[in-house]
Scaffold this active site. Sequence first.
Site, mmCIF file in Angstrom:
data_model
loop_
_atom_site.group_PDB
_atom_site.id
_atom_site.type_symbol
_atom_site.label_atom_id
_atom_site.label_comp_id
_atom_site.label_asym_id
_atom_site.label_seq_id
_atom_site.Cartn_x
_atom_site.Cartn_y
_atom_site.Cartn_z
ATOM 1 N N GLU A 60 17.814 35.019 -50.914
ATOM 2 C CA GLU A 60 17.937 35.601 -49.648
ATOM 3 C C GLU A 60 17.339 34.429 -48.407
ATOM 4 O O GLU A 60 17.747 34.254 -47.383
ATOM 5 C CB GLU A 60 17.349 36.946 -49.312
ATOM 6 C CG GLU A 60 18.300 37.989 -49.840
ATOM 7 C CD GLU A 60 18.077 38.047 -51.358
ATOM 8 O OE1 GLU A 60 17.084 37.702 -51.935
ATOM 9 O OE2 GLU A 60 18.794 39.032 -51.768
ATOM 10 N N HIS A 129 14.262 50.488 -52.026
ATOM 11 C CA HIS A 129 15.624 50.263 -51.418
ATOM 12 C C HIS A 129 16.018 51.276 -50.588
ATOM 13 O O HIS A 129 17.205 51.359 -50.180
ATOM 14 C CB HIS A 129 16.718 50.737 -52.617
ATOM 15 C CG HIS A 129 16.810 49.430 -53.885
ATOM 16 N ND1 HIS A 129 15.695 49.029 -54.655
ATOM 17 C CD2 HIS A 129 17.851 48.656 -53.918
ATOM 18 C CE1 HIS A 129 16.161 48.299 -55.570
ATOM 19 N NE2 HIS A 129 17.344 47.801 -54.948
HETATM 20 C C1 LIG Z 1 15.956 40.333 -53.634
HETATM 21 C C2 LIG Z 1 17.150 41.197 -54.048
HETATM 22 N N1 LIG Z 1 18.459 40.693 -53.725
HETATM 23 C C3 LIG Z 1 19.401 41.315 -54.151
HETATM 24 C C4 LIG Z 1 19.432 42.557 -54.642
HETATM 25 C C5 LIG Z 1 20.639 43.253 -55.369
HETATM 26 N N2 LIG Z 1 20.711 43.122 -56.792
HETATM 27 C C6 LIG Z 1 19.807 44.047 -57.713
HETATM 28 S S1 LIG Z 1 20.232 43.454 -59.261
HETATM 29 C C7 LIG Z 1 21.136 41.870 -58.639
HETATM 30 C C8 LIG Z 1 21.680 41.201 -59.746
HETATM 31 C C9 LIG Z 1 20.752 40.668 -60.595
HETATM 32 O O1 LIG Z 1 21.130 39.925 -61.771
HETATM 33 P P1 LIG Z 1 20.462 39.403 -62.820
HETATM 34 O O2 LIG Z 1 18.962 38.495 -62.118
HETATM 35 O O3 LIG Z 1 21.138 38.346 -63.604
HETATM 36 O O4 LIG Z 1 19.844 40.674 -63.708
HETATM 37 P P2 LIG Z 1 20.760 41.522 -64.537
HETATM 38 O O5 LIG Z 1 20.986 42.502 -63.685
HETATM 39 O O6 LIG Z 1 21.758 40.772 -64.972
HETATM 40 O O7 LIG Z 1 20.039 41.916 -65.704
HETATM 41 C C10 LIG Z 1 21.324 42.192 -57.483
HETATM 42 C C11 LIG Z 1 21.982 41.185 -56.714
HETATM 43 C C12 LIG Z 1 17.925 43.023 -55.200
HETATM 44 N N3 LIG Z 1 17.585 44.242 -55.875
HETATM 45 N N4 LIG Z 1 16.811 42.240 -54.631
#
Ligand SMILES: Cc1ncc(C[n+]2csc(CCOP(=O)(O)OP(=O)(O)O)c2C)c(N)n1
Lengths: 327, 335
Positions: A60, A129
């Site tokens: 972000e 959230h």
């Molecule tokens: C700072 C932030 N940006 C966006 C999100 C929304 N979000 C939650 S999980 C996620 C994907 C994360 O993917 P990854 O790091 O690969 O972990 P996984 O869910 O695959 O375990 C996103 C975009 C968030 N929670 N926090």
Amino acid sequence: MPVQTVREALRDAMAEEMRASPDVFLMGEEVAEYQGAYKVSQGLLQEFGPKRVIDTPITEMGFAGIGSGAAMLGLRPIVEFMTFNFAMQAIDHILNSAAKTLYMSGGEIKCPIVFRGPNGAASRVAAQHSQCYASWYGHVPGLKVVSPYSAADAKGLLKSAIRDPNPVVFLENELLYGQSSEVPEGADVTVPIGKASIVRQGRDVTVVAFSIMVGKALQAAEKLAADGIEIEVIDLRTIRPLDTETVIASLKRTNRLVCCEEGWPFAGISAEIAMVVMEQAFDDLDAPVMRVTGKDVPLPYAANLEKLALPQIDDIVTAVKAVCNKG
Amino acid sequence: MAVAAKKKDKPGGTPEPTRDDLLGYYRQMLLLRRFEEKAGQMYGMGLIGGFCHLYIGQEAVATGIHAALGQGDSVITGYRCHAHLILAGSDPKAVMAELTGRAGGVSKGKGGSMHMFSEKGHFFGGHGIVGAQVALGAGLAFANWYRGNDRVAVAYFGDGASNQGQVFESFNMAALWKLPAIFVIENNQYAMGTSTARHAAIRELYRRGEAFGMDGRQVDGMDVIAVRAAAEDAVAHCRSGAGPIVLEMMTYRYRGHSMSDPAKYRSKEEVARVRAERDPIERLRDHLVENKFADDELFKEIDKEIKAIVNEAAEFAQNSPEPDPSELYTDIHVN
Ligand SMILES: Cc1ncc(C[n+]2csc(CCOP(=O)(O)OP(=O)(O)O)c2C)c(N)n1
Ligand SMILES: [Mg+2]
């Protein structure tokens, strides 16, 4: 008039402005191939292609800065935050880069950018959230802050935000995305930033709200009408610049004021409105201003506690009766 | 870079896992799998709300790492945290009751699926902001370094999280100060709907620490034995004072990102192929059978045992009362 969901209205606003100007582009997490985490950008990748509808990594601060830099060179970025909770990573660019550059450059460098996404509580997504950022961004000179309720306002205000030569923080609400209302047709129809709207007229009490709280205020109005109390509901629509004129004009008719917001009470939008009213219309008040806000706690996950933490319709009813001395 | 070089730091060498070790991992992984399947069902029944991220498919990662940790080592992760918490010793009943938002939950129902902790188990969450746990994990390592003990801290994060700016800031400081931090990237190939190919300029995430002189290893995260071996090395490396290390665990999640993700960005065949060829539980089961460590009868017994634990957890989670309304105002400050 055609009926649309807030989600569709937002999408159409972006699509129309992207058709109108090649400088407008959208970027954010999951906005392109996934069609938006909440499906707000449905179809935009297909129409405008991957150069103008850009999936970013989860970075972000980086993409808010890239957007702000691109805006300084005259592009018109729409930066989507999956939710505004994640814009906390980027708030430095929103404040220090986007909001202040015009002033610091003595008026030379503009930053015409829109930061948009869902704000406030959704459903059971707990403390990290669920925050309302209206008062956080509302605090900042150099920003415009918009938070619509209806589909028509969502569309008209987003179009105005994209056309605005200033940075605009555009606070949506996930729970409103699926709600439908009439939206006037035509790519030229906009809603001006900085103008509140009276969504229900009433003589007894002025109730000010924005975003999801407008719906709750309107439902409270029905309940109160059954008890013979007519409230005037004002949808602020814009947080900054705040349309104090509309609020005070209404107060001069009703002499009583209740302010509603989902966020925390401390240093909130309601506190600001109460102060403005004290400064500009003290003599018009027949009762102290009351506020209906989220409780002063991080949002809990448990269903019963979440309900207690968020401002409810009955809280508005109670506050209105209190300012009428009918508690 | 030094993908294999780290072996030499290992004092002595870790003994091969014993039959008991392996059966223990099998039990743990099966518990995590069945627990998450039950949570998924309960979500479908409306007993769990909000965001719920299941760990199904990734069990070997947390299990193998846990096997290499000792008393007082700390763990932190993101929202996909049920498994890590159970391995840290929390009662599955209390974990499930947190998912249903009840008073008997590990966070008294206030945190929910994404926010669970255990002070006793040295498990520090349960974080909803992608990337935050990496800096916090470096902070846990800092506390150990500061106190001069030989404890390590493990920070788990996703492939998507590995792009966040604070990850690199933390890597730099951890390397600069030689903090005993193990950065475990759970590379399940997707950040929500975005594949690593679409979010990372260089896909070899174990190399993310190179710019800071940090060693990294890529590990088959679907093989609990390989995970354990890599984790043993990493722990020894950290305990020896050699500083932080990155472990990239190649893994896969079978379900959508969260319960609300239909996962249309990948084919059913892709998921089916991983399940058929790389499933961590099946692989360990095959290994146990090949070595004559277990037979069908024992597996049946384990199945029954796990089923009972999970059913008991589900029961408890549905019967535990909602938190008392007065809980709304507690735990905001330490009094
Ligand atoms: C700072 C932030 N940006 C966006 C999100 C929304 N979000 C939650 S999980 C996620 C994907 C994360 O993917 P990854 O790091 O690969 O972990 P996984 O869910 O695959 O375990 C996103 C975009 C968030 N929670 N926090
Ligand atoms: Mg991932």
